[in-house]
Scaffold this motif. Structure first.
Motif, PDB file in Angstrom:
ATOM      1  N   ALA A  56       0.821  -1.207   0.000  1.00  0.00           N
ATOM      2  CA  ALA A  56       0.000   0.000   0.000  1.00  0.00           C
ATOM      3  C   ALA A  56       0.855   1.256   0.000  1.00  0.00           C
ATOM      4  N   SER A  57       1.983   1.216   0.684  1.00  0.00           N
ATOM      5  CA  SER A  57       2.861   2.382   0.735  1.00  0.00           C
ATOM      6  C   SER A  57       3.407   2.716  -0.649  1.00  0.00           C
ATOM      7  N   PHE A  58       3.815   1.682  -1.409  1.00  0.00           N
ATOM      8  CA  PHE A  58       4.326   1.902  -2.765  1.00  0.00           C
ATOM      9  C   PHE A  58       3.227   2.471  -3.663  1.00  0.00           C
ATOM     10  N   VAL A  59       2.029   1.902  -3.561  1.00  0.00           N
ATOM     11  CA  VAL A  59       0.915   2.361  -4.391  1.00  0.00           C
ATOM     12  C   VAL A  59       0.603   3.821  -4.101  1.00  0.00           C
ATOM     13  N   PHE A  60       0.529   4.167  -2.827  1.00  0.00           N
ATOM     14  CA  PHE A  60       0.175   5.529  -2.440  1.00  0.00           C
ATOM     15  C   PHE A  60       1.213   6.540  -2.940  1.00  0.00           C
ATOM     16  N   ARG A  61       2.482   6.219  -2.782  1.00  0.00           N
ATOM     17  CA  ARG A  61       3.525   7.173  -3.173  1.00  0.00           C
ATOM     18  C   ARG A  61       3.587   7.357  -4.684  1.00  0.00           C
ATOM     19  N   HIS A  62       3.418   6.273  -5.439  1.00  0.00           N
ATOM     20  CA  HIS A  62       3.419   6.418  -6.900  1.00  0.00           C
ATOM     21  C   HIS A  62       2.132   7.098  -7.380  1.00  0.00           C
ATOM     22  N   ALA A  63       1.027   6.832  -6.718  1.00  0.00           N
ATOM     23  CA  ALA A  63      -0.211   7.524  -7.080  1.00  0.00           C
ATOM     24  C   ALA A  63      -0.037   9.025  -6.900  1.00  0.00           C
ATOM     25  N   LYS A  64       0.573   9.440  -5.800  1.00  0.00           N
ATOM     26  CA  LYS A  64       0.820  10.868  -5.575  1.00  0.00           C
ATOM     27  C   LYS A  64       1.764  11.439  -6.621  1.00  0.00           C
ATOM     28  N   ALA A  65       2.804  10.667  -6.978  1.00  0.00           N
ATOM     29  CA  ALA A  65       3.796  11.168  -7.937  1.00  0.00           C
ATOM     30  C   ALA A  65       3.185  11.375  -9.313  1.00  0.00           C
ATOM     31  N   VAL A  66       2.391  10.403  -9.784  1.00  0.00           N
ATOM     32  CA  VAL A  66       1.761  10.535 -11.094  1.00  0.00           C
ATOM     33  C   VAL A  66       0.693  11.620 -11.076  1.00  0.00           C
ATOM     34  N   ALA A  67      -0.075  11.693  -9.985  1.00  0.00           N
ATOM     35  CA  ALA A  67      -1.091  12.733  -9.866  1.00  0.00           C
ATOM     36  C   ALA A  67      -0.454  14.119  -9.903  1.00  0.00           C
ATOM     37  N   ARG A  68       0.678  14.254  -9.256  1.00  0.00           N
ATOM     38  CA  ARG A  68       1.386  15.540  -9.289  1.00  0.00           C
ATOM     39  C   ARG A  68       1.842  15.865 -10.702  1.00  0.00           C
ATOM     40  N   GLY A  69       2.336  14.846 -11.413  1.00  0.00           N
ATOM     41  CA  GLY A  69       2.778  15.066 -12.779  1.00  0.00           C
ATOM     42  C   GLY A  69       1.650  15.461 -13.707  1.00  0.00           C
ATOM     43  N   LEU A  70       0.448  14.918 -13.478  1.00  0.00           N
ATOM     44  CA  LEU A  70      -0.704  15.204 -14.321  1.00  0.00           C
ATOM     45  C   LEU A  70      -1.575  16.323 -13.765  1.00  0.00           C
ATOM     46  N   ASP A  71      -1.208  16.818 -12.574  1.00  0.00           N
ATOM     47  CA  ASP A  71      -1.924  17.919 -11.931  1.00  0.00           C
ATOM     48  C   ASP A  71      -3.390  17.585 -11.672  1.00  0.00           C
ATOM     49  N   VAL A  72      -3.619  16.421 -11.088  1.00  0.00           N
ATOM     50  CA  VAL A  72      -4.953  16.010 -10.656  1.00  0.00           C
ATOM     51  C   VAL A  72      -4.851  15.533  -9.211  1.00  0.00           C
ATOM     52  N   PRO A  73      -5.974  15.505  -8.469  1.00  0.00           N
ATOM     53  CA  PRO A  73      -5.921  15.062  -7.071  1.00  0.00           C
ATOM     54  C   PRO A  73      -5.873  13.545  -6.938  1.00  0.00           C
ATOM     55  N   VAL A  74      -5.571  13.097  -5.732  1.00  0.00           N
ATOM     56  CA  VAL A  74      -5.577  11.675  -5.401  1.00  0.00           C
ATOM     57  C   VAL A  74      -6.810  11.381  -4.557  1.00  0.00           C
ATOM     58  N   LYS A  75      -7.472  10.276  -4.861  1.00  0.00           N
ATOM     59  CA  LYS A  75      -8.616   9.820  -4.077  1.00  0.00           C
ATOM     60  C   LYS A  75      -8.240   8.494  -3.433  1.00  0.00           C
ATOM     61  N   LEU A  76      -8.377   8.397  -2.124  1.00  0.00           N
ATOM     62  CA  LEU A  76      -8.032   7.168  -1.419  1.00  0.00           C
ATOM     63  C   LEU A  76      -9.191   6.186  -1.458  1.00  0.00           C
ATOM     64  N   ALA A  77      -8.883   4.920  -1.735  1.00  0.00           N
ATOM     65  CA  ALA A  77      -9.901   3.876  -1.803  1.00  0.00           C
ATOM     66  C   ALA A  77      -9.450   2.667  -0.999  1.00  0.00           C
ATOM     67  N   HIS A  78     -10.405   2.018  -0.369  1.00  0.00           N
ATOM     68  CA  HIS A  78     -10.105   0.820   0.418  1.00  0.00           C
ATOM     69  C   HIS A  78     -11.289  -0.142   0.310  1.00  0.00           C
ATOM     70  N   VAL A  79     -10.982  -1.419   0.143  1.00  0.00           N
ATOM     71  CA  VAL A  79     -12.019  -2.449   0.067  1.00  0.00           C
ATOM     72  C   VAL A  79     -11.975  -3.295   1.324  1.00  0.00           C
ATOM     73  N   TRP A  80     -13.123  -3.441   1.969  1.00  0.00           N
ATOM     74  CA  TRP A  80     -13.201  -4.365   3.095  1.00  0.00           C
ATOM     75  C   TRP A  80     -13.236  -5.767   2.529  1.00  0.00           C
ATOM     76  N   GLN A  81     -12.141  -6.465   2.631  1.00  0.00           N
ATOM     77  CA  GLN A  81     -12.098  -7.829   2.116  1.00  0.00           C
ATOM     78  C   GLN A  81     -12.968  -8.725   2.993  1.00  0.00           C
ATOM     79  N   CYS A  82     -13.804  -9.527   2.362  1.00  0.00           N
ATOM     80  CA  CYS A  82     -14.659 -10.421   3.136  1.00  0.00           C
ATOM     81  C   CYS A  82     -14.868 -11.718   2.371  1.00  0.00           C
TER      82      CYS A  82
END
Length: 369
Positions: A56-82
């Motif tokens: 999750a840490s890798f995903v979050f940091r790369h999501a922020k990096a690409v979002a910054r490059g494209l100048d769009v916000p990041v939306k956090l998502a989480h699935v309750w696994q069941c």
């Protein structure tokens, strides 16, 4: 037993600040001419799909990096696994507890400096991760979905039974069931706190689909001062021969290879020249004969690529396929993050050079070589 709502926020709208926002995020900061907008789409946001694994840490940091490059916000998502027996819990208190646990988990990931780039709304889903992300993405395909290539966790919390390489079950399901663009991050990521892209590989095969990802790659490269590496792999021609000593056939193959190499180099040189005039560093590489899939992976690793940006389909893909064989292979076996642009975001750009008042040429279109 109460039926499971489509999303958690729909079930708990009165108590939870979780909303699937319909308001689009800001577009690219740099103004584009009207002609360029017709050929270059943007994303509403980068949706970072985070689980409870170390990935999750890798995903979050790369999501922020690409979002910054494209100048769009990041939306956090989480699935309750069941599991199947937990898919429709009827106890509203249990729903509240799980929701708060999920919100606390997402809050712990955030740093104080993230407040400017992270949307306040959270996306919480309940069920099998691949199914729920695919369902939501099908209704919100204008978002870029960031997720790990291989999830460590099964739906029940145990280890996922996937190969050391290849897409995991969740990523494979989202790739197959949706037409959304994906940012796929390998689990063996960097421990650096800040992600900075220094070299971006863009595979090109001469098709407009492959070229249409360049606006995204250019913006990320410009944001980080990264080098763009334009890559083309010359496929080995197949020809019917009458035997090993078929001199005429062998001579024809040799001439065909020479012609393909010459045209490929000319094609990439023209693209390199036009992109470089926009103020970014650009190189081009032509790989001779070989399996396109493996040669691209080897090239990215050999060149120390930080990111691959490519279209889900090139000129060889079947028209009704959402993802071609080359893109699918790279998605499963790349050791660096892959930004995979799907077709609803990939439109032909104008043939002429389009100027940005401050940054020079941004987009271009060349006919296939």
């Amino acid at each position: 037993m109460q039926p499971k709502p489509s999303t958690i926020d729909a079930a708990l709208a009165e108590n939870a600040p979780i909303v699937q926002s319909a308001k689009p995020g800001k577009i690219f900061a740099e103004a584009l001419p009207d002609r360029a907008r017709a050929g270059s789409a943007t994303f509403r946001s980068v949706v970072a799909c985070l689980d409870n694994s170390r990935n999750a840490s890798f995903v979050f940091r790369h999501a922020k990096a690409v979002a910054r490059g494209l100048d769009v916000p990041v939306k956090l998502a989480h699935v309750w696994q069941c599991g199947a027996t937990e898919a429709n819990p009827g106890d509203p208190i249990e729903w509240q507890i799980r929701m708060r646990e999920a919100l606390d988990y997402l809050s712990r990931i955030l740093q104080p400096e993230d407040s400017l780039c992270i949307e306040k709304d959270r996306l919480l889903l309940n069920g099998v991760a691949g199914e729920e992300i695919s369902r939501w993405t099908g209704e919100n395909a204008e978002n870029l979905i960031a997720m790990t290539m291989r999830c460590e966790l099964e739906n029940t919390g145990s280890r996922n039974s996937v190969d050391e390489h290849g897409l995991g079950r969740t990523a494979q399901m989202v790739l197959d069931r949706t037409v959304a663009s994906l940012l796929l991050i390998p689990p063996e990521g960097s421990d650096d706190e800040e992600i900075v892209y220094r070299r971006i590989v863009v595979p090109l095969d001469g098709s407009w689909r492959a070229e249409s990802v360049l606006p995204f790659a250019v913006r990320i490269a410009r944001k980080y001062g990264a080098e763009l590496l334009l890559a083309h792999v010359i496929t080995k021609p197949e020809i019917m021969t009458t035997g090993l000593d078929d001199a005429e056939a062998n001579d024809f193959v040799m001439k065909l290879n020479q012609c393909n190499e010459q045209n490929a180099r000319s094609y990439l040189d023209r693209m390199q020249s036009r992109l470089a005039s926009g103020g970014i560093a650009v190189r081009s590489i032509v790989e001779k004969e070989g399996d396109v899939r493996e040669r691209l992976l080897q090239l990215a690793e050999r060149q120390g690529a930080d990111l691959i940006v490519m279209s889900a389909r090139g000129k060889g893909a079947i028209h009704n396929m959402s993802c071609g064989d080359v893109a699918r292979h790279v998605a499963g076996y790349s050791r660096c993050p892959l930004l995979l642009i799907r077709q609803q975001m990939s439109k032909p750009v104008d043939h002429s050079i389009m100027q940005d008042q401050r940054n020079g040429p941004l987009l271009f279109r060349e006919s296939a070589h």
